[in-house]
Design an enzyme around this catalytic site. Structure first.
Site, mmCIF file in Angstrom:
data_model
loop_
_atom_site.group_PDB
_atom_site.id
_atom_site.type_symbol
_atom_site.label_atom_id
_atom_site.label_comp_id
_atom_site.label_asym_id
_atom_site.label_seq_id
_atom_site.Cartn_x
_atom_site.Cartn_y
_atom_site.Cartn_z
ATOM 1 N N LYS A 1 75.662 17.984 3.369
ATOM 2 C CA LYS A 1 74.934 17.886 4.642
ATOM 3 C C LYS A 1 74.710 16.420 4.989
ATOM 4 O O LYS A 1 73.916 15.734 4.353
ATOM 5 C CB LYS A 1 73.574 18.592 4.565
ATOM 6 N N GLY B 1 67.841 10.066 -0.357
ATOM 7 C CA GLY B 1 66.961 9.996 0.799
ATOM 8 C C GLY B 1 65.592 9.518 0.373
ATOM 9 O O GLY B 1 65.454 8.820 -0.642
ATOM 10 N N THR C 1 61.631 9.384 -0.929
ATOM 11 C CA THR C 1 60.937 9.913 -2.105
ATOM 12 C C THR C 1 60.163 11.181 -1.746
ATOM 13 O O THR C 1 60.136 12.137 -2.527
ATOM 14 C CB THR C 1 60.010 8.824 -2.690
ATOM 15 N N CYS D 1 68.423 1.185 0.599
ATOM 16 C CA CYS D 1 67.451 1.664 -0.384
ATOM 17 C C CYS D 1 67.087 0.568 -1.381
ATOM 18 O O CYS D 1 65.963 0.495 -1.840
ATOM 19 C CB CYS D 1 68.016 2.868 -1.118
ATOM 20 N N GLU E 1 57.900 1.182 1.482
ATOM 21 C CA GLU E 1 59.250 0.867 1.943
ATOM 22 C C GLU E 1 59.252 0.804 3.469
ATOM 23 O O GLU E 1 58.876 1.762 4.127
ATOM 24 C CB GLU E 1 60.188 1.977 1.457
#
Ligand code: NAD
Length: 486
Positions: free
Chosen positions: A191, A243, A245, A299, A396
């Site tokens: 996906k 992706g 957390t 990331c 982040e």
């Protein structure tokens, strides 16, 4: 863009250097890629994918509903024994063919990646697409050597792998997941992220061209609901997720009590540590690459810059001068350094955290550059006077924003770098080899770069500690999550 001050007084202006999109062969509308063909959704929807630099729709894409996911998993399950039963060398040949076809369509894939995601075409052309091909080449080579990758033990594939990727490196993250899964004899249902489905759909066309057996790879675009339904599908044997957390934790909870192995590649707040004995000009280039590469949508971005106090003023001055020369704008211009923010939601997230930084008392400097009127943009930004407890030092931001902290001693640098719930990557800048290794081995991070940053190679393992996830992708370590080893 502000006129840069140069040492010689000479100013080199750049003429526009737009990459053409005339060669791109996009369809107006894409179905779901299931069982080797593009299909209309059974219970999904159709959504326009938008160019974040212009806010114009590019193509319509089907988003999978629960019945579509069931069909994709069933097709993958039906194909799996045949795929695993092929001579390993033949599985490798298919992957090799996919890698070659990615290379053949590299220019088109790079342009589409930049149109769909907003990243500078220089990066998609020189980093994303060549590395995606390299991952398929790398794992093509492993297909007939799997047991050598796990210390000579007996191996078997797991079955059907459900894989979910984010929007920051759409094709590259797909390659990181698909290449090892397929090399190991699994089939896969992937996906892509809701804002960047196009290159994965072009990869589906490449699979058709490579005559990959039907059902071995499914591409099912969709949003978080599609992802949440996919990991809850009863027919899957493995989940691999890259992706945030928060979503990683949700997936872990969803799989609790099921014997479905999981790998999580999650967020980060990586420390880039500059010692006073470093080659400072080189370090400044590394800092820029660490945080402004891909608009900071990385990331492992070096978003926490730790500078030794004795050189902090000097490094910040050099960095600020260098930031003034970054070219922000059209992602399809080959001179662009910083492109568009991927989506309105992401822009709002960045703006919210940046105002929190100002509110908490940090000092903000944003480059004064002309930003296009339409689209989503954020000027490269530097924060000083940052305290370790400020949100911009902890959370982040996932945008072109660097938070600067200082330290006095090596021990303090290590302590501050490790004071994070994340542990994905780090950078160490020093002229002393022994110090670089000493610091690197004390840092709690999956990857530590020495005197460089954001370097990737398909033969090197990548992955996190702590809340940055678990499991490794890349190299022989990347085979392990897709194999049953006895
Ligand atoms: P996200 O977690 O919102 O979305 C990632 C993917 O998960 C998308 O495909 C999304 O549709 C899907 N998703 C959303 N909700 C879901 C749910 N409940 N169940 C299953 N799937 C769901 O993250 P994002 O904002 O798209 O990406 C940015 C994040 O990804 C950052 O935190 C970044 O650090 C991280 N990231 C990590 C790595 C790594 O290798 N560690 C690499 C790239 C990005």
């Amino acid at each position: 863009m502000t006129t840069p001050q140069t040492r010689t007084g000479i100013v080199w202006e750049y003429a526009p250097a737009p990459e053409s999109s005339a060669h791109v062969r996009l369809r107006g509308s894409y179905g779901l890629f299931i069982g080797g063909e593009f299909r209309d959704p059974l219970d999904g929807t159709r959504v326009a994918t938008v160019n974040p630099a212009t806010e114009e729709p590019i193509a319509e894409v089907a988003f999978a509903g629960p019945a579509d996911l069931r069909a994709a998993v069933e097709a993958a399950r039906a194909a799996q024994p045949g795929w695993a039963g092929l001579p390993a060398l033949d599985r490798g040949k298919y992957l090799f063919r996919i890698a070659r076809l990615i290379q053949e369509r590299a220019r088109e894939l790079a342009v589409v990646e930049s149109m769909d995601g907003g990243k500078p075409v220089r990066e998609s052309r020189d980093v994303d697409i060549p590395l995606a091909a390299a991952h398929f080449f790398h794992y093509a080579g492993w297909a007939d050597k799997l047991s050598y990758g796990v210390g000579g033990r007996e191996v078997a594939p797991l079955g059907v792998a459900a894989q979910i990727v984010p929007w920051n490196f759409p094709l590259l993250m797909a390659a990181w997941k698909l290449a090892p899964a397929l090399a190991c004899g699994n089939t896969a249902v992937l996906k892509p992220a809701e804002t960047t489905p196009l290159t994965a759909l072009l990869l589906a066309e490449i699979c058709q061209e490579a005559e990959l057996p039907e059902g071995v790879m499914a591409i099912v675009p969709g949003d978080g609901r599609t992802g949440a339904a996919l990991v809850r599908e009863p027919g899957i044997d493995k989940v691999a997720f890259t992706g945030s957390t928060a979503v990683g934790k949700d997936i872990q909870a969803a799989l609790a009590g099921r014997a479905v192995p999981l790998t999580l590649e999650l967020g980060g707040k990586s420390a880039n540590v500059v010692f006073e004995d470093a080659a400072l000009d080189q370090a400044v280039e590394g800092i820029v690459n660490g945080i402004f590469f891909n608009q900071g949508h990385v990331c492992c971005a070096g978003s926490r810059l730790l500078i030794q106090e004795s050189v902090a003023e000097q490094v910040i001055a050099k960095l600020w001068a260098r930031m003034g020369r970054l070219r922000v704008g059209d992602p399809l211009d080959k001179n662009t350094d910083v492109g568009a923010i991927n989506s309105r939601e992401q822009l709002e997230r960045i703006e919210e955290l940046v105002s929190a930084g100002e509110g908490e008392g940090a000092v903000r400097r944003s480059v004064a550059c002309e930003l296009p009127e339409r689209g989503y943009w954020f000027a490269p930004t530097l924060f000083t006077e940052v305290a370790p407890a400020h949100r911009i030092a902890v959370e982040e931001i996932f945008g072109p924003v660097v938070s600067v902290l200082t330290f006095r001693t090596q021990a303090e640098a290590i302590q501050k770098a490790n004071a994070s719930p994340y542990g994905l990557a780090a950078g160490v800048w020093t002229d002393k080899g022994a110090k670089a290794f000493e610091v690197a081995s004390a840092l709690q991070a999956g990857v530590v770069w020495q005197n460089t940053y954001n370097r990737f190679d398909p033969s090197a393992a990548f992955g996190g500690y702590k809340e940055s996830g678990f499991g490794r992708e890349g190299g022989p370590a990347g085979l392990r999550p897709y194999l049953r080893v006895s």
